[in-house]
Design an enzyme around this catalytic site. Structure first.
Site, PDB file in Angstrom:
ATOM      1  CG  ASP A   1      -1.592   1.239   1.542  1.00  0.00           C
ATOM      2  OD1 ASP A   1      -2.258   1.762   0.624  1.00  0.00           O
ATOM      3  OD2 ASP A   1      -1.483   1.749   2.675  1.00  0.00           O
TER       4      ASP A   1
ATOM      5  CG  ASP B   1      -1.500   8.055   0.894  1.00  0.00           C
ATOM      6  OD1 ASP B   1      -0.383   8.283   0.403  1.00  0.00           O
ATOM      7  OD2 ASP B   1      -2.508   8.730   0.625  1.00  0.00           O
TER       8      ASP B   1
END
Length: 271
Positions: free
Chosen positions: A27, A29
């Site tokens: 991922d 953020d």
């Protein structure tokens, strides 16, 4: 579908994961970098090293421009094996590979103009009704990402510290999702990051992303390790675990940096 118990990264058998993984997916953020911020020089160095050991994927709800500013720009002066990089913005609705010295879009599943309009109108109407349409946001509240519409309650450029305290129990986002979903039954409405709600084509989430990644690379979902900070049920990284990826939970980029050091050590010894 039964829930999946996702381990914290430091409770997992990293040696076994390194032996079995064909792709290491992250991922973006609050995993590789703070929200909307470039990843650190230290993180860029680790990702560059990892590209020489294993295929690396970045799977994010953000658009390609954010991957470019947060990740790719930071890798520009590093020793990177670009052929080992897989970029999947908007939760896998788009997929990019490095071909002939540039990033090429392998596929893109875009929303129609009519779908975008319905999604945008529903988000604004219900956000206003629920009192979460901020009068002075940091940037746009609603962003059209082509293959995804994203509502950011505090604005797209809100600082991380403000985002993290806005809805810690996900109550506000869950209420907005529940209100918007019946308006657009042909689309998927789900909680995104700390302050965001994402709308995309039905079935396009990070479970879709890891399945598409496995198909594109002729491997299996079970051989993909997925690292994310939102691995609880309802979190936007959790669908990757439900799909069968080897999921690892981190609390933020500091965790990810230490995890990368461990993975570099184990992969270097094994491969």
């Amino acid at each position: 579908m039964d829930e999946v118990a996702v381990p914290d990264w430091n409770d997992a058998d990293l040696q076994a994961i390194c032996k079995h993984m064909s792709i290491l997916a992250f991922d973006l953020d609050n995993t590789l970098a703070r929200s909307k911020r470039p990843m650190s020089e230290a993180m860029a160095e680790r990702i560059a090293k990892l590209t020489h050991l294993v295929n690396i994927a970045v799977v994010t709800g953000g658009k390609m421009a954010l991957v470019e500013s947060q990740v790719l720009a930071m890798l520009a002066n590093k020793d990177v094996r670009y052929e080992a990089l897989h970029v999947m913005p908007t939760s896998g609705a788009r997929y990019y590979r490095w071909i002939d010295g540039d990033w090429s879009c392998i596929y893109a599943h875009n929303l129609t103009d009519e779908q975008r309009q319905r999604a945008t109108e529903s988000l604004e109407r219900h956000a206003r009704e629920q009192g979460i349409w901020e009068e002075h946001p940091w940037g746009d509240r609603i962003e059209d990402r082509g293959s995804q519409i994203t509502f950011s309650a505090l604005g797209q450029q809100a600082p991380s510290h403000a985002k993290e305290v806005w809805d810690p129990g996900n109550v506000k986002k869950a209420k907005l999702v529940a209100s918007v979903a019946p308006d657009i039954p042909d689309l998927t409405v789900r909680s995104g990051g700390f302050t965001s709600v994402d709308i995309s084509l039905s079935g396009v989430d990070k479970a879709y992303a890891v399945r598409a990644l496995a198909e594109q690379t002729h491997t299996s979902v079970a051989s993909i390790a997925f690292v994310g900070d939102r691995m609880d049920p309802g979190g936007n990284d959790y669908p990757a675990a439900l799909a069968g990826a080897m999921a690892l939970r981190v609390q933020g980029p500091e965790d990810t940096l230490t995890l990368c050091d461990e993975l570099i050590s184990w992969c270097s010894a094994i491969r």
